[in-house]
Scaffold this motif. Structure first.
Motif, PDB file in Angstrom:
ATOM      1  N   LYS A  45      33.755  39.361  37.466  1.00  0.00           N
ATOM      2  CA  LYS A  45      34.308  39.492  36.117  1.00  0.00           C
ATOM      3  C   LYS A  45      33.469  38.725  35.116  1.00  0.00           C
ATOM      4  N   PHE A  61      45.758  43.463  32.363  1.00  0.00           N
ATOM      5  CA  PHE A  61      44.792  44.419  32.900  1.00  0.00           C
ATOM      6  C   PHE A  61      45.515  45.554  33.606  1.00  0.00           C
ATOM      7  N   ALA A  83      35.754  38.433  28.764  1.00  0.00           N
ATOM      8  CA  ALA A  83      36.280  39.480  27.874  1.00  0.00           C
ATOM      9  C   ALA A  83      36.112  40.887  28.450  1.00  0.00           C
ATOM     10  N   GLU A  84      35.918  40.997  29.761  1.00  0.00           N
ATOM     11  CA  GLU A  84      35.870  42.307  30.414  1.00  0.00           C
ATOM     12  C   GLU A  84      36.845  42.332  31.571  1.00  0.00           C
ATOM     13  N   GLY A  85      37.110  43.539  32.080  1.00  0.00           N
ATOM     14  CA  GLY A  85      37.952  43.644  33.253  1.00  0.00           C
ATOM     15  C   GLY A  85      37.163  43.379  34.517  1.00  0.00           C
ATOM     16  N   PRO A  86      37.855  43.073  35.625  1.00  0.00           N
ATOM     17  CA  PRO A  86      37.160  42.864  36.900  1.00  0.00           C
ATOM     18  C   PRO A  86      36.446  44.142  37.342  1.00  0.00           C
ATOM     19  N   TYR A 105      35.865  41.074  43.535  1.00  0.00           N
ATOM     20  CA  TYR A 105      35.641  41.560  42.188  1.00  0.00           C
ATOM     21  C   TYR A 105      34.792  40.537  41.442  1.00  0.00           C
ATOM     22  N   PHE A 138      39.480  48.562  37.435  1.00  0.00           N
ATOM     23  CA  PHE A 138      40.155  47.921  36.315  1.00  0.00           C
ATOM     24  C   PHE A 138      39.614  48.354  34.956  1.00  0.00           C
ATOM     25  N   GLY A 139      40.511  48.333  33.985  1.00  0.00           N
ATOM     26  CA  GLY A 139      40.133  48.524  32.604  1.00  0.00           C
ATOM     27  C   GLY A 139      39.684  47.209  31.990  1.00  0.00           C
ATOM     28  N   PRO A 140      39.297  47.240  30.707  1.00  0.00           N
ATOM     29  CA  PRO A 140      38.762  46.043  30.054  1.00  0.00           C
ATOM     30  C   PRO A 140      39.828  45.031  29.656  1.00  0.00           C
ATOM     31  N   ARG A 193      44.166  41.726  25.310  1.00  0.00           N
ATOM     32  CA  ARG A 193      44.465  40.317  25.112  1.00  0.00           C
ATOM     33  C   ARG A 193      45.580  40.186  24.090  1.00  0.00           C
ATOM     34  N   PHE A 200      34.813  46.059  40.628  1.00  0.00           N
ATOM     35  CA  PHE A 200      34.799  46.056  42.086  1.00  0.00           C
ATOM     36  C   PHE A 200      33.376  45.854  42.601  1.00  0.00           C
TER      37      PHE A 200
END
Lengths: 112, 112
Positions: free
Chosen positions: A38, B91, A41-44, A36, B103-105, B108, A46
């Motif tokens: 990343k 996440f 401030a974002e999600g991983p 992944y 994954f989503g963002p 936090r 794929f």
């Protein structure tokens, strides 16, 4: 006890060169391996995966190599681009289990 | 096709309050996973759910944390009586079957 180790916290390469990110694991039951990417401030996101029955998988500029006997995999990015600058996580999983085990990540910086 | 949605993106709570984190999986995905990331760490698996069922909660703290994925609506991760150590990025990921997790963002959570 870390099952997944990414021993290089950071890596810096020049644009156009090859980036090699490494990952070692201890659990011999892992049978699929995901990478992944990343951004802060974002999600991983794929990137690429490989199953234990293969030793190489390629997708465009990204190639993952798996050495089961050494319990080692690597992600090759060539040619590297500035937009590849991100944290890369190795995340293996075990057949029969749905949970991924993440390494701590390697921060890649590609310099223009 | 919208990706995994999480809200809120940022949540601030005082110690002792409750935190509710929501996750809407990608369309057609019936598997939901929650992970937590502490600063400078990789993501740690918490729980895996399918509609109305908790399949694996081996990564969930025994107290104060709960998760659900009702027949209708988003998956909810609930943290009761939050403490400062709960501050992290949470996440959610989804997949159609036993497959790559998207994954989503993230949410936090900051506990004051």
């Amino acid at each position: 006890d870390q099952q997944v180790k990414q021993n290089s916290p950071s890596l810096s390469v020049q644009e156009g060169r090859i980036s090699i990110l490494n990952c070692d694991y201890t659990n011999s039951m892992f049978d699929y391996f995901l990478w992944y990417k990343k951004y802060p401030a974002e999600g991983p996101t794929f990137l690429i995966s490989i199953s234990s029955i293969k030793d190489k998988n390629e997708d465009g500029r990204f190639t993952v190599f798996l050495n089961k006997s050494a319990k080692h995999l690597s992600l090759h990015i060539v040619p590297s681009q500035p937009g590849d600058s991100a944290v890369y996580f190795c995340a293996p999983g075990e057949g029969g289990s749905e949970k991924l085990v993440f390494g701590k990540g390697t921060k890649l910086t590609v310099n223009p | 096709n919208a990706g995994v949605m999480q809200n809120p993106r940022h949540l601030v709570r005082r110690r002792g309050q409750e935190a509710r984190l929501r996750c809407s999986p990608m369309k057609g995905h019936s598997h939901v996973y929650w992970y937590r990331q502490l600063p400078e760490e990789g993501l740690k698996f918490m729980v895996y759910l399918q509609k109305e069922n908790i399949i694996d909660e081996s990564g969930m703290p025994k107290e104060r944390f709960s998760a659900e994925f009702p027949k209708e609506g988003p998956s909810i991760l609930r943290i009761q009586q939050v403490v400062r150590g709960d501050s992290a990025a949470y996440f959610c990921a989804s997949s159609p079957q036993r497959d790559t997790q998207y994954f989503g963002p993230g949410t936090r959570l900051t506990v004051l």
